[in-house]
Every structure is written in C-alpha cells, then in structure tokens.
Design a protein around this motif. Structure first.
Motif, short mmCIF file in Angstrom:
data_model
loop_
_atom_site.label_atom_id
_atom_site.label_comp_id
_atom_site.label_asym_id
_atom_site.label_seq_id
_atom_site.Cartn_x
_atom_site.Cartn_y
_atom_site.Cartn_z
N TYR A 212 39.16 50.96 47.62
CA TYR A 212 40.49 50.37 47.51
C TYR A 212 40.43 48.84 47.45
CZ TYR A 212 45.35 49.22 48.53
OH TYR A 212 46.62 48.70 48.48
N LEU A 213 39.42 48.25 48.10
CA LEU A 213 39.27 46.79 48.10
C LEU A 213 39.20 46.26 46.67
CD1 LEU A 213 38.53 44.13 49.75
CD2 LEU A 213 36.15 44.75 49.29
N PHE A 214 38.45 46.96 45.83
CA PHE A 214 38.24 46.50 44.46
C PHE A 214 39.40 46.91 43.56
CE2 PHE A 214 34.19 47.46 46.54
CZ PHE A 214 33.68 46.18 46.61
N ILE A 215 39.90 48.14 43.74
CA ILE A 215 41.02 48.63 42.94
C ILE A 215 42.26 47.78 43.22
CG2 ILE A 215 42.53 50.59 42.47
CD1 ILE A 215 39.70 50.98 41.47
N LYS A 216 42.45 47.42 44.48
CA LYS A 216 43.62 46.61 44.86
C LYS A 216 43.59 45.25 44.16
CE LYS A 216 43.62 44.25 48.60
NZ LYS A 216 43.54 43.82 50.01
N GLN A 217 42.40 44.65 44.07
CA GLN A 217 42.31 43.34 43.44
C GLN A 217 42.60 43.42 41.94
OE1 GLN A 217 42.09 40.40 45.03
NE2 GLN A 217 42.52 39.60 42.98
N VAL A 218 42.19 44.51 41.30
CA VAL A 218 42.54 44.70 39.89
C VAL A 218 44.06 44.78 39.76
CG1 VAL A 218 42.36 46.24 37.90
CG2 VAL A 218 40.37 45.88 39.36
N LEU A 219 44.70 45.45 40.72
CA LEU A 219 46.17 45.56 40.72
C LEU A 219 46.81 44.18 40.85
CD1 LEU A 219 48.36 47.78 40.66
CD2 LEU A 219 48.34 47.74 43.16
N VAL A 220 46.26 43.34 41.73
CA VAL A 220 46.76 41.97 41.89
C VAL A 220 46.63 41.21 40.57
CG1 VAL A 220 46.37 39.76 43.03
CG2 VAL A 220 46.33 41.87 44.37
N ASN A 221 45.49 41.36 39.91
CA ASN A 221 45.28 40.68 38.62
C ASN A 221 46.27 41.14 37.56
OD1 ASN A 221 42.38 40.15 39.81
ND2 ASN A 221 42.55 38.92 37.96
N ILE A 222 46.64 42.42 37.62
CA ILE A 222 47.61 42.96 36.64
C ILE A 222 48.93 42.22 36.74
CG2 ILE A 222 49.07 44.96 36.12
CD1 ILE A 222 46.59 46.72 36.75
N TYR A 223 49.45 42.10 37.97
CA TYR A 223 50.76 41.46 38.14
C TYR A 223 50.67 39.94 37.93
CZ TYR A 223 52.68 45.88 39.69
OH TYR A 223 53.10 47.18 39.73
N ASP A 224 49.53 39.35 38.27
CA ASP A 224 49.37 37.91 38.01
C ASP A 224 49.32 37.64 36.50
OD1 ASP A 224 49.34 37.37 40.68
OD2 ASP A 224 47.18 37.12 40.85
N GLU A 225 48.57 38.47 35.78
CA GLU A 225 48.43 38.28 34.35
C GLU A 225 49.76 38.51 33.63
OE1 GLU A 225 46.29 37.14 30.98
OE2 GLU A 225 45.77 37.07 33.11
N ARG A 226 50.55 39.43 34.16
CA ARG A 226 51.86 39.72 33.56
C ARG A 226 52.74 38.47 33.50
NH1 ARG A 226 55.81 40.00 31.36
NH2 ARG A 226 57.47 41.55 31.33
N GLN A 227 52.56 37.56 34.46
CA GLN A 227 53.38 36.36 34.53
C GLN A 227 52.68 35.11 34.01
OE1 GLN A 227 55.59 36.14 38.42
NE2 GLN A 227 54.36 37.93 38.89
N ASN A 228 51.45 35.29 33.51
CA ASN A 228 50.66 34.14 33.05
C ASN A 228 51.00 33.83 31.59
OD1 ASN A 228 48.80 32.13 32.72
ND2 ASN A 228 47.01 33.47 32.80
N PHE A 229 52.19 33.27 31.37
CA PHE A 229 52.67 33.05 30.01
C PHE A 229 51.96 31.88 29.32
CE2 PHE A 229 56.23 35.09 32.25
CZ PHE A 229 56.37 36.22 31.45
N ARG A 230 51.15 31.14 30.05
CA ARG A 230 50.40 30.03 29.45
C ARG A 230 49.04 30.48 28.94
NH1 ARG A 230 51.51 24.95 33.62
NH2 ARG A 230 53.79 24.87 33.34
N ARG A 231 48.75 31.75 29.04
CA ARG A 231 47.45 32.25 28.60
C ARG A 231 47.25 31.97 27.11
NH1 ARG A 231 43.01 33.53 30.85
NH2 ARG A 231 43.95 35.01 32.33
N LYS A 232 46.11 31.37 26.78
CA LYS A 232 45.77 31.11 25.39
C LYS A 232 45.12 32.36 24.81
CE LYS A 232 44.92 26.17 26.09
NZ LYS A 232 43.89 25.10 26.00
N GLY A 233 45.23 32.52 23.50
CA GLY A 233 44.62 33.69 22.88
C GLY A 233 45.06 33.91 21.46
N TRP A 234 45.17 35.16 21.09
CA TRP A 234 45.50 35.53 19.72
C TRP A 234 46.86 34.98 19.31
CZ3 TRP A 234 42.50 38.06 16.17
CH2 TRP A 234 43.14 38.50 15.01
N ASP A 235 47.82 35.11 20.22
CA ASP A 235 49.17 34.58 19.99
C ASP A 235 49.81 34.33 21.34
OD1 ASP A 235 49.92 37.07 20.93
OD2 ASP A 235 50.28 37.89 18.94
N ARG A 236 51.11 34.05 21.34
CA ARG A 236 51.78 33.70 22.60
C ARG A 236 51.99 34.90 23.51
NH1 ARG A 236 57.71 33.92 22.01
NH2 ARG A 236 58.26 34.91 20.03
#
Length: 534
Positions: A212-236
């Motif tokens: 759960y320690l590792f799965i939980k951190q992936v879950l945290v990354n999911i919600y953080d990435e969802r709000q990371n609108f400044r992420r550079k990449g293919w498009d906006r």
C-alpha cells in the motif's frame, strides 16, 4: 585484514554537501557528493573487493583443519575453531560493509533528490536524467543486499514515498518534453517505464514494507498530475494524458485486489470526467459521453452500491437521448413540412372531390399532431390527460407500415378505452412494434407471418407487447444497454433512430416503468404507468 573505513576523511565532503542542500543549492550539492564518490567511496569499494577475495581464499585453502593440527586439538574441536574463525572474520567484514553501504545510500538519496530538483526546475537535460537513473539502479542494488540480510526495516518510509514521486516525475520529464513520433509511442514508452518502476519497488521493498505504501504514492501522483496544468509536452493537455496513463497502471497493478475496490471505483469516475470534459475533438460530444458511460459502468462493477455513479449514468444517457431527440425532431419536422406543402398544393388543385379533400385534410391534421408530439417528447413535457382508444392507435400504426403484419390487440376486462397520454402511448407502441417486425425480418420471417400481440389492462394501466421473433442477444441485456440510444430490441446497433431509448423516455416522463423478458423464442415488453400520474 578487515576493511577499516576512515569516516572522518569524508566528513568534510558530507558537511559541505548538507549545507548546500539545506540552502537548495542543488548544483553545488551534486558537485561535492560526486567528488566524494570519486575520491573516497570508490576507493573503499575497491578495498571491499580485495577483502572479498581474501575471505574466499581463506575459506577455500589458507586455513583448514589440517593446518590447525599443531594446536593439538581433537578433529571436532579443530572444526569448531575453524568455523568460529571464519564466521568472526565474515561478521567483521559484513559489519564494515554494512556501514559503508548505509553511508552510500545516504549519499545516493541526497544525489537523487538534488538531481530531481535540478531537472524539475531547469531545462530538460538528458545527462541529468541519465545520472539520476544510474544512481537509482545503485540504490536498488544496495536495497536488495539489505533485504537479503534482513535489515531492510532501517529504510525510511518517507524517503521511499518521495523516491517514487521523484521517479514518476523524471519519467514524465524524459518522455514528454522530447517530441515523440506519435502520441501512441509516447504512451507506450511512459507506461512501460511506469510499469517497470513500480515492479522494481514492489519486488525490492515488499513484504518488508506494505504494498500500500507504493500504491498510495502512485495515487497521490495521479491527483497531483491531474492539477499540473503547467506540464510541458505534446500539447496543453499533457497532464491529462499523464493522469490517464497513471490511472491505467494503477488499475493494472490493483486488478482483483478487494482492498482497492473503492479507490478503483473512484478513479474510474475520474476517468469518466476526463473522458467527458477532455477530447482532442471537442465537437464529438456523443462519443465522449458514451466513453464516459463505459467508465462509469466499470466503476459500478467495482462498487455496485454507488448511487452517485448510477445517477451520473442515467443523466448522461438522458442527455444523449434528449440531444438525439432534438436532432430527430429537426429531421422529421423538415420531412413533415414538405409533406404539408405537397398536400396543401393538392387541396388547391382543381377537380378534387369532397371525399378526397376530406381525406387529405385528415392527413394534414395528423401530420400537425405528429409534429406537436415530436416537440413534446423532445422537451419532455408532462403527460396530457385524455380518453382514447388503443384500437385507433393500432390502426394508425398499421396504416403507416409498408407491409401488413399480423397485429392483434387483446384487452383484460370489458373496458376498451384508456385514460392517459395518447401521443406518448403511440410512441411506445409504434417503436416496440417496429422493432419486433425488424426482428422477424432478421430471422427470415416474412411480413404476413410476423405476429405481434399487444395486451392492455385499462384498470391497472399495464401494457404488454409480445413477439416470437427470437430473443435479444445477452450482451444487450446487461446493464440496461437495450435502452441506450441507437440500440433496438432486435439486438443490433442502429445507424439512425433512437430505438428503445425513445420508448424509455416516453415511459419515464409519465412516471412509469418498463422491463422485459427474452429467450430464444421471443421477447415480451411490459409497461406499467401509475394511475396517480393521471
């Protein structure tokens, strides 16, 4: 000899590195620590390599029971002395090695954090990413040694959680800020790296640390990435894509695990939101709604009692039906206006008899009523109270059919008239009868042999439409798919029309219920309208 580590020799390096790290001067931290690795720890590692050779040589040949005969001990005693000597030597070596490895782990941890911050805050640098990945490999190698020795508990949970977060960020940096040939290629690369990363963590650190320690951190990354609108990449929308890919990996690693069912259901709801609100083709609303419904249905499979998800599915289906009804209303209205124009022209033509004119006027009135009914269904207007004859509706339906099937109407009781909304009941019967006739056609039964039975109970307001046209395929019976737009009771997707979705809407607006039973012989639809609605 046993390797003797002069810890004071490296203390100046580490103190200087910690000061730079505390002041967030990560570039200086990296320079100091890498110099420490090159000048000191690599030298110590070389000494350990030589020491391993000495130990191997001692155990294999240098000391043996025969060499200890001069001690004048019994053979059994000589064996014990030999084993004790080797074990003490080995323990001293391992103790010294453990101290060295712990020191190196601290250095590697500080190096990875520094590189992570440099990569995150600066311009993408392939060399920095490469260094980070090298240190991560060494980190895992040392961790596996501690696991074999049963000393992995000394690891810090907080450091492991941070390390997962750093690694996921590095993967996104590496594969999104470098232009790939296609989005599919980017997805394959990122998912492959994420899959490998999580597998390495789980194989190295579990079961000492909870999965759960590792799965939980992936879950945290999911919600953080969802709000990371400044992420550079293919498009906006790169952060949205990354969120989807992380969710896919999370669902893959937690498949079949009861502990994560609620979380999986929530993530599938999130995927429905992402699917509905995000699309490269924002105009394709219907496609997005249907994909969102599929995610919500998967969510219900994980958590069947989620009433919120059920209501969202109903609302999306209602939106699809309403919008398609509007489109159908527009299309049908245009056709009926053309019909009205043609018949009005006929009325003005010379030589028309009174009987012919009367027939044409009736047709015009019927067309106007149909337009009004289409408008009411589209707006989901409340039902209108009136007394009508089901027999008249059946005759109207028969008159509009190109073929002449066997339509039979039976009543329960003596009454022959119904109190209700005539227009809505016509929509219900017309669609159900047409679907039955299409089902007969599908199995090769001609119009003359196609029998559809309509049973009416005026007292209870219960209606039945029965055919012997073969059953509905099972895949369309699961999860009320039969009542989705563009599905018909003959069990195929329609290119045009609303199928049973329109029937369901006409029943729902009257506060009623519709269900059915089907087997290999045929299908029976049952409609129940509460009398209090009228």
């Amino acid at each position: 000899m046993i390797v003797s580590i002069d810890w004071d020799r490296g203390s100046d390096f580490k103190d200087k590195a910690r000061q730079s790290f505390a002041h967030e001067d990560y570039l200086s931290t990296v320079k100091v620590l890498e110099e420490y690795l090159d000048r000191y720890l690599d030298e110590v590692e070389g000494l350990f390599t030589k020491e391993r050779e000495v130990i191997t040589s001692l155990i294999v040949s240098s000391i043996s029971p025969s060499n200890l005969k001069q001690l004048r001990l019994s053979s059994k005693r000589r064996d014990l002395v030999f084993q004790s000597f080797c074990q003490e030597y080995l323990n001293a070596y391992l103790s010294s090695l453990e101290g060295y490895l712990r020191d190196k782990v601290d250095i590697l941890d500080m190096l990875m954090v520094s590189y992570y911050n440099l990569i995150k805050e600066g311009v993408y640098d392939l060399n920095k990413v490469g260094s980070f990945e090298i240190y991560r490999s060494e980190y895992f190698e040392i961790a596996r040694w501690f696991k074999e020795e049963g000393k992995l508990k000394s690891w810090s949970e907080a450091k492991l959680e941070n390390l997962i977060r750093y690694n996921i960020e590095i993967i996104f940096k590496k594969f999104t800020e470098v232009r790939c040939q296609s989005l599919k290629q980017m997805e394959v690369q990122i998912k492959g790296k994420l899959r490998g990363l999580l597998s390495s963590f789980l194989s190295t650190f579990t079961p000492t640390f909870s999965e759960y320690l590792f799965i939980k951190q992936v879950l945290v990354n999911i919600y953080d990435e969802r709000q990371n609108f400044r992420r550079k990449g293919w498009d906006r929308y790169q952060n949205i894509r990354n969120t989807e890919w992380l969710i896919d990996i999370f669902l893959e690693f937690t498949q079949g695990n009861e502990e994560y069912r609620d979380v999986r259901g929530d993530l599938m709801n999130l995927m429905a939101d992402i699917t509905y609100f995000f699309s490269e083709n924002q105009g394709d609303r219907g496609r997005r709604e249907r994909r969102a419904i599929k995610w919500l249905e998967r969510s219900l499979e994980e958590f069947s009692d989620n009433r919120f998800t059920e209501s969202r599915i109903k609302e999306l289906r209602r939106n699809i039906t309403t919008r398609d009804q509007i489109n159908k209303f527009r299309h049908d209205t245009i056709n009926k206006i053309h019909f009205l124009r043609e018949n009005l022209s006929l009325l003005l033509a010379e030589g028309r008899s009174q009987e012919e004119m009367k027939t044409d006027i009736k047709k015009l009135i019927q067309e106007v009523e149909d337009i009004d009914l289409l408008f009411r269904v589209t707006k989901r207007e409340s039902p209108k109270f009136e007394v009508f004859s089901p027999e008249e509706i059946i005759k109207e339906i028969e008159a509009n059919l190109p073929s002449k099937p066997k339509l039979s109407l039976t009543f329960k009781g003596e009454e022959r008239e119904i109190e209700g909304d005539r227009g809505y009941f016509k929509i219900i019967l017309e669609n159900l009868i047409e679907n039955s006739l299409e089902a007969y056609k599908r199995i090769g039964v001609g119009p003359e042999a196609s029998q559809v039975i309509v049973e009416v109970d005026p007292q209870s307001m219960e209606w039945k439409v029965i055919d012997n046209a073969g059953g509905i395929p099972e895949e369309f019976q699961e999860g009320n798919k039969l009542f989705e737009p563009y599905i018909s009771s003959k069990g195929v997707c329609q290119d045009v029309g609303l199928g049973l979705a329109q029937v369901s809407a006409a029943v729902e607006v009257q506060g009623g219920e519709i269900d059915y039973s089907s087997d290999s012989k045929g299908t029976e639809f049952r409609i129940k309208i509460p009398l209090e609605e009228y």
